[in-house]
Structures are given as C-alpha cells and as structure tokens.
Write a protein that holds these residues in place. Structure first.
Motif, PDB file in Angstrom:
ATOM      1  N   PRO A 288      -3.621 -10.044 -17.940  1.00  0.00           N
ATOM      2  CA  PRO A 288      -3.581  -9.664 -19.383  1.00  0.00           C
ATOM      3  C   PRO A 288      -3.661 -11.602 -19.736  1.00  0.00           C
ATOM      4  N   ARG A 289      -4.241 -11.726 -20.816  1.00  0.00           N
ATOM      5  CA  ARG A 289      -4.232 -13.296 -21.237  1.00  0.00           C
ATOM      6  C   ARG A 289      -3.340 -13.398 -22.615  1.00  0.00           C
ATOM      7  N   LEU A 290      -2.899 -12.345 -23.268  1.00  0.00           N
ATOM      8  CA  LEU A 290      -1.977 -12.327 -24.005  1.00  0.00           C
ATOM      9  C   LEU A 290      -0.708 -11.447 -24.071  1.00  0.00           C
ATOM     10  N   PRO A 291       0.385 -12.042 -24.570  1.00  0.00           N
ATOM     11  CA  PRO A 291       1.740 -11.293 -24.500  1.00  0.00           C
ATOM     12  C   PRO A 291       1.656  -9.904 -25.272  1.00  0.00           C
ATOM     13  N   GLY A 292       2.608  -9.176 -25.022  1.00  0.00           N
ATOM     14  CA  GLY A 292       2.947  -8.125 -25.939  1.00  0.00           C
ATOM     15  C   GLY A 292       2.162  -6.963 -25.051  1.00  0.00           C
ATOM     16  N   ILE A 293       1.671  -7.223 -24.018  1.00  0.00           N
ATOM     17  CA  ILE A 293       0.912  -5.781 -23.587  1.00  0.00           C
ATOM     18  C   ILE A 293       0.915  -5.906 -21.946  1.00  0.00           C
ATOM     19  N   PHE A 294       1.197  -4.611 -21.483  1.00  0.00           N
ATOM     20  CA  PHE A 294       1.099  -4.529 -20.020  1.00  0.00           C
ATOM     21  C   PHE A 294       0.069  -3.566 -19.456  1.00  0.00           C
ATOM     22  N   TYR A 295      -0.463  -3.615 -18.409  1.00  0.00           N
ATOM     23  CA  TYR A 295      -1.673  -2.800 -17.921  1.00  0.00           C
ATOM     24  C   TYR A 295      -0.922  -1.737 -16.993  1.00  0.00           C
ATOM     25  N   ALA A 296      -1.386  -0.671 -17.094  1.00  0.00           N
ATOM     26  CA  ALA A 296      -0.966   0.654 -15.932  1.00  0.00           C
ATOM     27  C   ALA A 296      -1.964   1.340 -15.276  1.00  0.00           C
ATOM     28  N   GLY A 297      -1.803   1.634 -14.056  1.00  0.00           N
ATOM     29  CA  GLY A 297      -2.845   2.463 -13.212  1.00  0.00           C
ATOM     30  C   GLY A 297      -4.100   1.717 -13.189  1.00  0.00           C
ATOM     31  N   ASP A 298      -5.176   2.458 -13.356  1.00  0.00           N
ATOM     32  CA  ASP A 298      -6.488   1.650 -12.860  1.00  0.00           C
ATOM     33  C   ASP A 298      -6.845   0.530 -13.759  1.00  0.00           C
ATOM     34  N   CYS A 299      -6.003   0.379 -15.042  1.00  0.00           N
ATOM     35  CA  CYS A 299      -6.155  -0.847 -15.869  1.00  0.00           C
ATOM     36  C   CYS A 299      -5.616  -2.139 -14.995  1.00  0.00           C
ATOM     37  N   GLN A 300      -4.539  -1.869 -14.404  1.00  0.00           N
ATOM     38  CA  GLN A 300      -4.061  -2.955 -13.713  1.00  0.00           C
ATOM     39  C   GLN A 300      -4.667  -3.229 -12.305  1.00  0.00           C
ATOM     40  N   GLY A 301      -5.227  -1.979 -11.613  1.00  0.00           N
ATOM     41  CA  GLY A 301      -5.979  -2.579 -10.563  1.00  0.00           C
ATOM     42  C   GLY A 301      -6.562  -1.221  -9.982  1.00  0.00           C
ATOM     43  N   THR A 302      -7.640  -1.037  -9.472  1.00  0.00           N
ATOM     44  CA  THR A 302      -8.190   0.226  -8.749  1.00  0.00           C
ATOM     45  C   THR A 302      -8.215  -0.013  -7.329  1.00  0.00           C
ATOM     46  N   ILE A 303      -8.509   1.257  -6.624  1.00  0.00           N
ATOM     47  CA  ILE A 303      -8.348   1.207  -5.326  1.00  0.00           C
ATOM     48  C   ILE A 303      -9.470   2.203  -4.670  1.00  0.00           C
ATOM     49  N   ASP A 304     -10.243   2.071  -3.491  1.00  0.00           N
ATOM     50  CA  ASP A 304     -11.208   2.552  -3.041  1.00  0.00           C
ATOM     51  C   ASP A 304     -10.866   4.293  -3.193  1.00  0.00           C
ATOM     52  N   PRO A 305     -11.918   5.045  -3.789  1.00  0.00           N
ATOM     53  CA  PRO A 305     -11.342   6.469  -3.848  1.00  0.00           C
ATOM     54  C   PRO A 305     -11.271   7.335  -2.417  1.00  0.00           C
ATOM     55  N   LEU A 306     -11.803   6.743  -1.655  1.00  0.00           N
ATOM     56  CA  LEU A 306     -12.045   7.547  -0.323  1.00  0.00           C
ATOM     57  C   LEU A 306     -10.642   7.734   0.267  1.00  0.00           C
ATOM     58  N   GLY A 307      -9.628   6.936   0.057  1.00  0.00           N
ATOM     59  CA  GLY A 307      -8.350   7.227   0.838  1.00  0.00           C
ATOM     60  C   GLY A 307      -7.501   8.150  -0.118  1.00  0.00           C
ATOM     61  N   GLY A 308      -7.936   8.757  -1.263  1.00  0.00           N
ATOM     62  CA  GLY A 308      -7.140   9.809  -1.848  1.00  0.00           C
ATOM     63  C   GLY A 308      -5.833   9.326  -2.373  1.00  0.00           C
ATOM     64  N   GLN A 309      -5.980   7.954  -2.721  1.00  0.00           N
ATOM     65  CA  GLN A 309      -4.499   7.347  -3.280  1.00  0.00           C
ATOM     66  C   GLN A 309      -4.574   6.761  -4.656  1.00  0.00           C
ATOM     67  N   GLY A 310      -5.609   7.019  -5.358  1.00  0.00           N
ATOM     68  CA  GLY A 310      -5.545   6.607  -6.777  1.00  0.00           C
ATOM     69  C   GLY A 310      -4.656   7.200  -7.774  1.00  0.00           C
ATOM     70  N   MET A 311      -4.415   8.257  -7.654  1.00  0.00           N
ATOM     71  CA  MET A 311      -3.627   9.132  -8.541  1.00  0.00           C
ATOM     72  C   MET A 311      -2.225   8.952  -8.312  1.00  0.00           C
ATOM     73  N   THR A 312      -1.736   8.969  -6.828  1.00  0.00           N
ATOM     74  CA  THR A 312      -0.402   8.564  -6.543  1.00  0.00           C
ATOM     75  C   THR A 312       0.046   7.191  -6.927  1.00  0.00           C
ATOM     76  N   MET A 313      -1.150   6.082  -6.658  1.00  0.00           N
ATOM     77  CA  MET A 313      -0.768   5.011  -7.133  1.00  0.00           C
ATOM     78  C   MET A 313      -0.550   4.932  -8.607  1.00  0.00           C
ATOM     79  N   ALA A 314      -1.128   5.930  -9.397  1.00  0.00           N
ATOM     80  CA  ALA A 314      -0.869   5.587 -10.765  1.00  0.00           C
ATOM     81  C   ALA A 314       0.430   6.063 -11.330  1.00  0.00           C
TER      82      ALA A 314
END
Ligand SMILES: Cc1cc2nc3c(=O)[nH]c(=O)nc-3n(C[C@H](O)[C@H](O)[C@H](O)COP(=O)(O)OP(=O)(O)OC[C@H]3O[C@@H](n4cnc5c(N)ncnc54)[C@H](O)[C@@H]3O)c2cc1C
Length: 402
Positions: A288-314
């Motif tokens: 984020p460039r501005l205060p007041g906001i956080f990013y969660a899940g895929d908004c913060q960062g994504t992972i290759d879907p192949l490992g089946g980890q994205g939902m657990t990571m979210a």
C-alpha cells in the motif's frame, strides 16, 4: 436499510472470500464493529481448484469451522496423481503429520460457511455491493465507496478506522491505493477455467485423489468435491484462449486431447455447471502507498495455484493480519509502522512456500520431467510427497486439530 452506515465502522472489508470472510469472523468475535462487502449473493460459485491442503484443518479449527467442514460431505484427499501426454502416471500419498487428509470442497459451500459464521459473530455482511474505490481524507484511507452489483442505485459510503482490501486478484482498492509487482517475469500470462462435472467412470477420476493432468503449457487439475461431483480447473496460457476465440468447449476438446487421461475424463463426463474463467493469473505481491488500509489474501500476494496452497494461505493470512488490525484500532503504533510490520510478518510466513510452489510449477508442467521421474518408481513418489510437505507451515506455526 438493515444497518446503520452513519456511524463509522471499526473495520470495513472489501471481499467476502476466504481472506475477507475469515478476518471478519475473527475481528467480529473480538468485539470489533465490522462491515464485509461482496458483489455476490452467497452461496456463489468461484473459480478455484477446490482442493485444500491438509494443513488447512488447523486454521479451520481455530476459526471454529472444522466441524462444519467435517459435516459438509467433503471428499477426503489422500493422493496426488500426475499424468502426462505420453500416458505416464506418477502417484504419491500424502496426509498431514497428524494423519489428516486434504479437503475437496466446493467454494460455494466453503465461502458460504465462512460468511454465515462471520454474520453469526456480529459482522455486517453486505451482499451485492461492489466496492468501487477508497474514501481518502488527508492522504489516509478512511473507508470505501460501494455500488449495487448491477451498477445501479446510489453509491454507498462506508467509513471505518481500518479498511481492508480482500477482493482477490485484480483488486480495485489495491489498484487505487498501492503498487503491485509480478514475482515471475518470465512466464506467459495464464488463465484459469473451471467447471463441475459428473464423472461416471471411477477409473477416470479415482476417489480421494487430486489430479494434475499435464498438457502443453499448463495442466488440468481435477478434484472430487461434495455431492459426488468432480471439479475440473485448468490453468493454460492465455494464447490458447485467443487461438480458440474464447470458445471454451472447443478449447477443452483440443487442449485436453493432448493428455490421454484427461481426454478420457473429458470424453466420458457430463458437465454439471457452466465454465467460470479468470485471466491474468500471475504470482505477484502488493504494497500500500497510503495509510489506513491493509491488504489480505490474494490482494497482499498470490501463489502458483499448482501447490493447492492459495486458500490455506488466505485463511492463514487473515490470522496473520488480525493482530495488526486490532493494534491499529487502539492506535498502538503509527499506521505506517503497522503496515510495515504486517508486510514483514506476511513475507516471513509465506515467501518460502511461494518460492517452492513456483519451482514446482516450473518443474511439474514440463511433461518430460514427469516422464523421466516415473521411471524411478519408488523414489519419485517419495520426492513428490516430500516436496508438497515442504510447502506447508514450518512446525513452529503449525497447530492441527486437537
Ligand atoms: C486457476 C486457479 C486455481 C486455483 N486452485 C486452488 C486450489 O485448488 N487450492 C487452493 O488452495 N487455492 C487455489 N487457488 C488460489 C485460491 O483460489 C486463492 O488464493 C484464494 O481464493 C484467495 O482468497 P481471497 O480471499 O484472497 O480471494 P478470493 O477468494 O478471490 O475472494 C475475493 C472476494 O472478493 C470479491 N470481490 C471482487 N471484487 C470486489 C469488489 N470490487 N468489491 C467487493 N468485493 C469484491 C469476490 O466476489 C470474492 O468473493 C487457485 C487459483 C487459480 C487462479
């Protein structure tokens, strides 16, 4: 209107997927006044491989959801099966260290469970509301503007001490408040297509198995879910979509024909739902460039879907973020330092698995690697299982079901 928007919320969360829903549940339970917005009306379908790694049981349990998932009719997954265009098959068993299986469960069921629990905990869940941008005051994000999903109606302004972007890939809030960086520059842009199927031939989709069927430039992932359905979710180069002028059935007929196992499954199945698609699938991270906001899940960062980890990571990412949101609510430290500390915590927790999943993607989508590995009948499955195990939390972070 069933909720009072004239009073600022403590936290407004855009996106009721796994990151947003789980964060709303945690914060509402801790007494915060939370609004959770999503353009969908739940339950809704969502593009995903619908396979949760066994590690998810721990965080589902901490959210109070493990029993509901156990009762959902989910498919316990114990085995991964890779197939190649040359009809080679590589299989490996896996479970968590405490013997728990992976979870085959549709997103319509899982996400609905989550928001039902968030609502019961006191979160204001506002469906059919699409966030169109942040409200910015004196250079700080102080809430969001939303519209009805159809685009009609007066805009709704929701003010809050803390705003969270959790709208998944291609987030409106991240685009307007932050910077996104791709983590793998040398990959073609990929797109995903998912469809639920009835697969009458058990040999085409063995129970308890998650399938990775390699095709040129990508793969078709299969996973049995509740109700005896099979989820087919393919990740392919965007060029394939252009070549077939967006005609998904024609594309499937051509691309899946390259792999005998996938071709057989596709030829013998009965589609049970329409396709869902997503384009521009990349591994990326945002700041984020501005205060007041956080990013969660895929908004913060994504992972290759192949490992089946994205939902657990979210889900785990919501757990990582919750204390920083709470600290921001009591103004324990400056917002900028909390954003920085959260980002550091997130990268410490997830960077290793993101790197490993990227390596897996590069290795496993090369059919010749699997053709070669399948010659080593004892060693290859052990290496495959050990590799997937490495993409999970280190023991210090782990906590399975009691
Ligand atoms: C092809 C593919 C296959 C995958 N397969 C798997 C798998 O098998 N296993 C796995 O663990 N992970 C898988 N993933 C990754 C996984 O789907 C994501 O990592 C996970 O869903 C991220 O959760 P999230 O809550 O951040 O975002 P999402 O689950 O994407 O949720 C975002 C929510 O925000 C809402 N939203 C969107 N726009 C707005 C807006 N403007 N305002 C308000 N709300 C909005 C959406 O409706 C949605 O409900 C896959 C990903 C892809 C691309």
């Amino acid at each position: 209107m069933p909720f009072d928007v004239s009073q600022p919320f403590d936290v407004v969360i855009a996106g009721a997927g796994l990151a947003g829903g789980s964060l709303a549940l945690r914060l509402a339970r801790s007494g915060a006044r939370v609004a959770l917005l999503d353009p969908a009306r739940f339950p809704r379908e969502k593009l995903c491989g619908e396979f949760l790694s066994p590690e998810a049981w721990g965080v589902l349990d901490r959210l109070g959801l493990a029993q509901a998932v156990e009762r959902s009719g989910y498919e316990p997954i114990h085995r991964v099966r890779l197939t190649t265009p040359r009809a080679r098959v590589l299989e490996a068993e896996f479970t968590s260290p405490d013997g728990l299986p992976g979870i085959g469960l549709g997103r319509s069921m899982l996400d609905h469970l989550l928001i039902q629990h968030a609502r019961a905990a006191g979160a204001e869940v506002i469906e059919e509301a699409r966030v169109s941008g942040p409200i910015v005051h004196d250079g700080c994000v102080v809430g969001v503007v939303a519209r009805g999903s159809g685009g009609g109606g007066a805009p709704l302004e929701l003010r809050a001490t803390v705003t969270v972007a959790a709208e998944g890939r291609h987030s409106t809030l991240v685009r307007q408040t932050g910077t996104t960086r791709a983590r793998s520059r040398f990959r073609p842009r990929l797109f995903g297509m998912k469809r639920h199927l009835n697969v009458p031939d058990p040999a085409a989709e063995p129970g308890g198995t998650v399938g990775l069927h390699l095709v040129p430039g990508g793969y078709g992932g299969t996973c049995r879910i509740e109700g005896g359905l099979t989820n087919l979710c393919a990740l392919l180069p965007e060029s394939a979509l252009r070549t077939h002028r967006g005609q998904l059935d024609r594309l499937a007929d051509t691309v899946f024909a390259a792999n005998p196992a996938l071709a057989h499954l596709w030829a013998t199945c009965h589609p049970a739902a329409p396709w869902k698609t997503v384009a521009g699938v990349r591994v990326e991270a945002s700041v984020p460039r501005l205060p007041g906001i956080f990013y969660a899940g895929d908004c913060q960062g994504t992972i290759d879907p192949l490992g089946g980890q994205g939902m657990t990571m979210a889900l785990l990412g919501g757990e990582t973020l919750a204390p920083f949101v709470t600290a921001a609510l009591v103004a324990e430290a400056s917002f900028l330092s909390l954003q920085q500390a959260y980002r550091t915590a997130w990268h410490q927790r997830f960077d290793r698995r993101i790197r490993l999943c990227r390596l897996f993607h590069h290795l496993l989508i090369n059919p010749w690697v699997i053709d070669l590995a399948s010659a080593f009948k004892t060693l290859a499955p052990q290496l495959l299982a050990a590799g997937f195990e490495q993409t999970r939390d280190r023991p210090a972070h782990r906590s399975g079901r009691p």
